[in-house]
Structures are given as C-alpha cells and as structure tokens.
Design a protein around this motif. Structure first.
Motif, PDB file in Angstrom:
ATOM      1  N   ASP A  96     -30.235  77.182 102.809  1.00 30.46           N
ATOM      2  CA  ASP A  96     -29.810  78.328 101.998  1.00 30.46           C
ATOM      3  C   ASP A  96     -28.326  78.639 102.183  1.00 30.46           C
ATOM      4  O   ASP A  96     -27.693  79.234 101.306  1.00 30.46           O
ATOM      5  N   TYR A  97     -27.794  78.269 103.353  1.00 28.58           N
ATOM      6  CA  TYR A  97     -26.386  78.500 103.677  1.00 28.58           C
ATOM      7  C   TYR A  97     -25.831  77.265 104.372  1.00 28.58           C
ATOM      8  O   TYR A  97     -26.574  76.489 104.987  1.00 28.58           O
ATOM      9  N   CYS A  98     -24.515  77.120 104.299  1.00 25.56           N
ATOM     10  CA  CYS A  98     -23.844  76.011 104.981  1.00 25.56           C
ATOM     11  C   CYS A  98     -22.471  76.484 105.457  1.00 25.56           C
ATOM     12  O   CYS A  98     -21.805  77.265 104.759  1.00 25.56           O
ATOM     13  N   THR A  99     -22.063  76.052 106.637  1.00 29.74           N
ATOM     14  CA  THR A  99     -20.710  76.349 107.097  1.00 29.74           C
ATOM     15  C   THR A  99     -19.776  75.232 106.646  1.00 29.74           C
ATOM     16  O   THR A  99     -20.117  74.053 106.745  1.00 29.74           O
ATOM     17  N   MET A 100     -18.614  75.605 106.158  1.00 28.51           N
ATOM     18  CA  MET A 100     -17.627  74.645 105.653  1.00 28.51           C
ATOM     19  C   MET A 100     -16.235  75.051 106.085  1.00 28.51           C
ATOM     20  O   MET A 100     -15.921  76.240 106.182  1.00 28.51           O
ATOM     21  N   PHE A 101     -15.397  74.055 106.312  1.00 26.77           N
ATOM     22  CA  PHE A 101     -13.991  74.288 106.604  1.00 26.77           C
ATOM     23  C   PHE A 101     -13.199  74.228 105.297  1.00 26.77           C
ATOM     24  O   PHE A 101     -13.633  73.631 104.311  1.00 26.77           O
ATOM     25  N   ASP A 102     -12.036  74.845 105.292  1.00 30.24           N
ATOM     26  CA  ASP A 102     -11.123  74.710 104.170  1.00 30.24           C
ATOM     27  C   ASP A 102     -10.331  73.403 104.289  1.00 30.24           C
ATOM     28  O   ASP A 102     -10.086  72.943 105.411  1.00 30.24           O
ATOM     29  N   PRO A 103      -9.979  72.765 103.169  1.00 31.92           N
ATOM     30  CA  PRO A 103     -10.057  73.288 101.802  1.00 31.92           C
ATOM     31  C   PRO A 103     -11.413  73.088 101.117  1.00 31.92           C
ATOM     32  O   PRO A 103     -11.579  73.476  99.968  1.00 31.92           O
ATOM     33  N   VAL A 104     -12.385  72.475 101.814  1.00 29.83           N
ATOM     34  CA  VAL A 104     -13.681  72.214 101.191  1.00 29.83           C
ATOM     35  C   VAL A 104     -14.355  73.501 100.743  1.00 29.83           C
ATOM     36  O   VAL A 104     -14.839  73.611  99.611  1.00 29.83           O
ATOM     37  N   ALA A 105     -14.368  74.523 101.636  1.00 28.11           N
ATOM     38  CA  ALA A 105     -15.020  75.783 101.292  1.00 28.11           C
ATOM     39  C   ALA A 105     -14.354  76.437 100.083  1.00 28.11           C
ATOM     40  O   ALA A 105     -15.028  76.929  99.166  1.00 28.11           O
ATOM     41  N   TYR A 106     -13.020  76.427 100.063  1.00 26.22           N
ATOM     42  CA  TYR A 106     -12.283  77.041  98.954  1.00 26.22           C
ATOM     43  C   TYR A 106     -12.598  76.331  97.638  1.00 26.22           C
ATOM     44  O   TYR A 106     -12.880  76.972  96.621  1.00 26.22           O
ATOM     45  N   GLU A 107     -12.564  74.996  97.661  1.00 25.39           N
ATOM     46  CA  GLU A 107     -12.787  74.237  96.432  1.00 25.39           C
ATOM     47  C   GLU A 107     -14.245  74.298  95.997  1.00 25.39           C
ATOM     48  O   GLU A 107     -14.544  74.285  94.804  1.00 25.39           O
ATOM     49  N   TYR A 108     -15.151  74.358  96.955  1.00 19.86           N
ATOM     50  CA  TYR A 108     -16.567  74.477  96.637  1.00 19.86           C
ATOM     51  C   TYR A 108     -16.828  75.781  95.889  1.00 19.86           C
ATOM     52  O   TYR A 108     -17.544  75.822  94.896  1.00 19.86           O
ATOM     53  N   GLU A 109     -16.196  76.846  96.380  1.00 25.24           N
ATOM     54  CA  GLU A 109     -16.335  78.149  95.728  1.00 25.24           C
ATOM     55  C   GLU A 109     -15.625  78.158  94.379  1.00 25.24           C
ATOM     56  O   GLU A 109     -16.150  78.694  93.389  1.00 25.24           O
TER      57      GLU A 109
ATOM     58  N   THR B  61      -6.410  67.075  96.350  1.00 23.61           N
ATOM     59  CA  THR B  61      -6.512  68.520  96.544  1.00 23.61           C
ATOM     60  C   THR B  61      -5.258  69.191  95.990  1.00 23.61           C
ATOM     61  O   THR B  61      -4.137  68.766  96.286  1.00 23.61           O
ATOM     62  N   SER B  62      -5.426  70.215  95.212  1.00 23.57           N
ATOM     63  CA  SER B  62      -4.293  70.860  94.565  1.00 23.57           C
ATOM     64  C   SER B  62      -3.456  71.657  95.552  1.00 23.57           C
ATOM     65  O   SER B  62      -3.952  72.100  96.596  1.00 23.57           O
ATOM     66  N   GLU B  63      -2.193  71.855  95.204  1.00 21.18           N
ATOM     67  CA  GLU B  63      -1.318  72.681  96.031  1.00 21.18           C
ATOM     68  C   GLU B  63      -1.835  74.114  96.097  1.00 21.18           C
ATOM     69  O   GLU B  63      -1.723  74.776  97.141  1.00 21.18           O
ATOM     70  N   ALA B  64      -2.417  74.590  94.998  1.00 20.54           N
ATOM     71  CA  ALA B  64      -2.951  75.949  94.988  1.00 20.54           C
ATOM     72  C   ALA B  64      -4.072  76.093  96.015  1.00 20.54           C
ATOM     73  O   ALA B  64      -4.150  77.094  96.743  1.00 20.54           O
ATOM     74  N   SER B  65      -4.924  75.085  96.105  1.00 19.49           N
ATOM     75  CA  SER B  65      -6.028  75.102  97.068  1.00 19.49           C
ATOM     76  C   SER B  65      -5.499  75.036  98.490  1.00 19.49           C
ATOM     77  O   SER B  65      -5.961  75.772  99.376  1.00 19.49           O
ATOM     78  N   LEU B  66      -4.526  74.178  98.723  1.00 22.28           N
ATOM     79  CA  LEU B  66      -3.957  74.034 100.064  1.00 22.28           C
ATOM     80  C   LEU B  66      -3.236  75.311 100.491  1.00 22.28           C
ATOM     81  O   LEU B  66      -3.354  75.748 101.635  1.00 22.28           O
ATOM     82  N   SER B  67      -2.516  75.914  99.571  1.00 19.41           N
ATOM     83  CA  SER B  67      -1.804  77.155  99.871  1.00 19.41           C
ATOM     84  C   SER B  67      -2.784  78.271 100.226  1.00 19.41           C
ATOM     85  O   SER B  67      -2.590  79.007 101.206  1.00 19.41           O
ATOM     86  N   ALA B  68      -3.854  78.383  99.432  1.00 24.09           N
ATOM     87  CA  ALA B  68      -4.860  79.419  99.690  1.00 24.09           C
ATOM     88  C   ALA B  68      -5.558  79.192 101.026  1.00 24.09           C
ATOM     89  O   ALA B  68      -5.865  80.140 101.749  1.00 24.09           O
ATOM     90  N   SER B  69      -5.792  77.921 101.371  1.00 25.28           N
ATOM     91  CA  SER B  69      -6.454  77.597 102.627  1.00 25.28           C
ATOM     92  C   SER B  69      -5.574  77.934 103.824  1.00 25.28           C
ATOM     93  O   SER B  69      -6.047  78.486 104.825  1.00 25.28           O
TER      94      SER B  69
ATOM     95  N   THR C 233     -21.894  69.259 103.780  1.00 26.38           N
ATOM     96  CA  THR C 233     -21.593  69.794 102.456  1.00 26.38           C
ATOM     97  C   THR C 233     -22.352  69.055 101.371  1.00 26.38           C
ATOM     98  O   THR C 233     -22.919  69.670 100.456  1.00 26.38           O
ATOM     99  N   SER C 234     -22.389  67.739 101.462  1.00 26.00           N
ATOM    100  CA  SER C 234     -23.112  66.967 100.452  1.00 26.00           C
ATOM    101  C   SER C 234     -24.610  67.239 100.527  1.00 26.00           C
ATOM    102  O   SER C 234     -25.290  67.291  99.494  1.00 26.00           O
ATOM    103  N   ALA C 235     -25.149  67.442 101.731  1.00 26.91           N
ATOM    104  CA  ALA C 235     -26.566  67.769 101.889  1.00 26.91           C
ATOM    105  C   ALA C 235     -26.863  69.141 101.284  1.00 26.91           C
ATOM    106  O   ALA C 235     -27.889  69.336 100.618  1.00 26.91           O
ATOM    107  N   PHE C 236     -25.957  70.082 101.502  1.00 28.46           N
ATOM    108  CA  PHE C 236     -26.123  71.424 100.943  1.00 28.46           C
ATOM    109  C   PHE C 236     -26.103  71.370  99.422  1.00 28.46           C
ATOM    110  O   PHE C 236     -26.950  71.990  98.757  1.00 28.46           O
TER     111      PHE C 236
END
Length: 337
Positions: free
Chosen positions: A189-202, A272-280, A180-183
């Motif tokens: 051009d693309y990177c695969t990410m797990f949540d909550p990282v992907a959610y928060e990145y977006e 990490t916020s509760e909103a992010s964790l809930s969405a993940s 993620t940090s390299a991306f």
C-alpha cells in the motif's frame, strides 16, 4: 537475529571466495589516481558526492572516481571486503555487522555524508492529513531487513506504538533497488523512495508523497564512506583528499541555489529533468540532509545502535572508536570552513 547472521556469513564468504584485488588503480599517465566507489543506491540524496566530481574538486586532489551502484549495503560491503571497491558508501551498520562477525580487517568509517534518512513515504492515494497511525492494517515496502532504511522505518513505527506483524506488515521480500518497480506493479500500500524517484513518481501521477522519513526519524548516521583499515593505512593522503573534495561540495550545495546546482547533476541522472533535480535538491536541503563536517558524533552512533537493537539485529553494542575514525574528516573541515 538470524537474518543478521546470514548477512554476516554472506559478506564474509564473499571476502574469502573472491580473489582479493587492489581496486585502487595506480596513478594514470596524467598523474591521477582512480578510486572505485561502490554506492548503496543512486540518488540526489548523495548530490555532494556527484558535485565533487562535476565541479572538479576531485580533480583538484588528483583523483578520479568510478561509481558502481551496489543496490544494497550488503553488496557494497562485499565489494569492499573482496577488494573490488576501494571505498564503500552505505549505512555504517554494514561495517558494524562485520565487526560483530569477528573480521580481522573491519572496514573503518572515515566520513559521514548524510545525517538522516533520505527516503519519502509514497502512498497510492493523496493523504494531505497523513498521520503515522494511518498505516494500521497496511503493507509497506521499506527496505531490506537488517538495513538502516528498514530499521529506521520500524523505529519510527514503534515510536507511534505500531508493531510489524501486529498492526501492519513490513514487506522485506523485495530487493532494495527493485522496490519502486514492485510497488508500481501492485505490491503493498506504501513504498519508501528516494529523490529524484519519489519526485518523478509523484509528478507522473503514480503516487503521492505523504511524509519525510528523515524528518520523523531525527538525526542518525545514515550513509558513510568506509574502507578496509589496511587500505586506509596505505592510502591516507588519498582518503584525505577524497573527503576534502566532498566537504567542499557540501559547502557548495548548501550555499548555492538548487536551480544553479541542477545542471551539474544532469550527467549523473540521465533522462531526469533539471526541474526534477532542482526540486529534489531543495527537498533534501529542507530536511537538513547533509553533514557539513563529515565526522560522526557519539550521540548519533549510539542512536543508530538503538535503532538496530530495536529491530532485533544487534548481538552486542560497540564503542564508536571500534568502527569510526573522525580524524581526517575533522582535519579537512577545519581547512574548508
């Protein structure tokens, strides 16, 4: 294939160069047994593991857990073989490589938590009508070569008639926990990410989730609990209690609103916020990420080998009973459900 041999050599070398320790601590003064768990990465994808701790299910089994982030399946396996960890939590391919390498004490997979890839494909730009064919001519950070994330991703590409090195480029040069940090720094051009990282990145406007890798790949034994056979022989009751706690947590996460679950996870995801964790949690429920019965099926094991063979990382196929013992998982499932 050379890469796989290097992984096997590195893992076995670690096993022989580090003094074997008994990572499982004896019972503390309070009668609890502490288990050292080395996890491949830290993600809401593994929510039931953390909830088993937060909800007191491990405590009910007189177990305490100490988590270490291995940052890759090869590191997890090294910790298990050296005795620095009682239980490894990673893709079963790590144990398969050790089996193929000829070890006399192959780590046994005794529980499977996740049944599909938990990563999401993140683009630098919004692509509401994304198709896998859109990856032609692009560079993707998808994991470490020889690891299930990268091999699963390559399997999906091949199903869409896309070939690494011909139609696109899979970048294997970046360590799994640094992708993620390299991306963000401009690699690929693309990177695969797990949540909550992907959610928060977006959410931060840094990228856009365009696909669920797990939805595209179908079911595969993705992340499992494993331990050396010698450890399991001596600690069967502890291993059973461990699986019972996690099975209860899977039941809880599948039956409880994500907004109720999120506060229990905040201690495991500082900042990490509760909103992010809930969405993940909701996003992983949407893709049916977790096994209710923590056992592995023959069909999924064979599909895993298809994926590894497709990547050119399998010197021989194995029988599931060479690597997997479902007895404890089936037993606790019958008790919990």
């Amino acid at each position: 294939m050379k890469k796989t041999k290097k992984i096997i050599t590195a893992v076995l070398a670690t096993c022989f160069t580090v003094l074997p320790l008994s990572a499982c601590k004896e019972e503390d003064n309070d009668g609890m047994t502490t288990l050292q768990i080395n996890e491949v990465t830290h993600s809401v994808f593994y929510a039931p593991l953390y909830l088993a701790d937060a909800l007191g299910y491990f405590k009910d089994e007189n177990i305490k857990i100490e988590l270490t982030n291995g940052g890759g399946a090869d590191n997890v396996m090294s910790a298990v073989l050296s005795g620095d960890a009682d239980i490894g939590f990673c893709g079963p391919e790590a144990s398969l490589y050790v089996l193929i390498g000829g070890s006399s004490d192959v780590p046994t997979v005794f529980g499977q938590l996740t049944k599909r890839d938990g990563s999401f494909l993140v683009s630098r730009k919004p692509e509401p009508n994304f198709k896998w064919e859109d990856l032609k001519g692009k560079e993707i950070l998808a994991g470490r070569k020889g690891g299930v994330p990268a091999m699963t991703f390559e399997y999906i590409l091949n199903e869409h008639n896309l070939k690494d090195g011909t139609d696109l480029t899979l970048n294997y040069d970046v360590a799994f926990n640094l992708m993620t940090s390299a991306f963000e720094a401009g690699t690929a051009d693309y990177c695969t990410m797990f949540d909550p990282v992907a959610y928060e990145y977006e959410a931060a406007g840094k990228g856009y989730v365009v696909a669920s890798v797990g939805e595209a790949s179908g079911e595969v034994p993705y992340t499992c609990f494993m331990a050396k056979s010698s450890w399991l022989d001596k600690n069967e009751a502890i291993a059973e209690g461990f699986l019972r706690a996690v099975t209860k947590a899977v039941k809880y996460v599948n039956e409880t609103a994500p907004t109720v679950i999120a506060p229990y996870l905040t201690a495991y995801f500082e900042g990490t916020s509760e909103a992010s964790l809930s969405a993940s949690v909701q996003r992983y429920r949407n893709i049916d990420a977790w096994n209710t019965n923590l056992s592995m099926t023959e069909s999924s094991f064979n599909r895993l080998q298809d994926i590894i063979q497709n990547a050119g990382e399998l010197t021989r196929r194995a029988q599931m009973n060479e690597l997997v013992d479902n007895s404890l998982a089936n037993k606790v499932y019958g008790e919990v459900y």
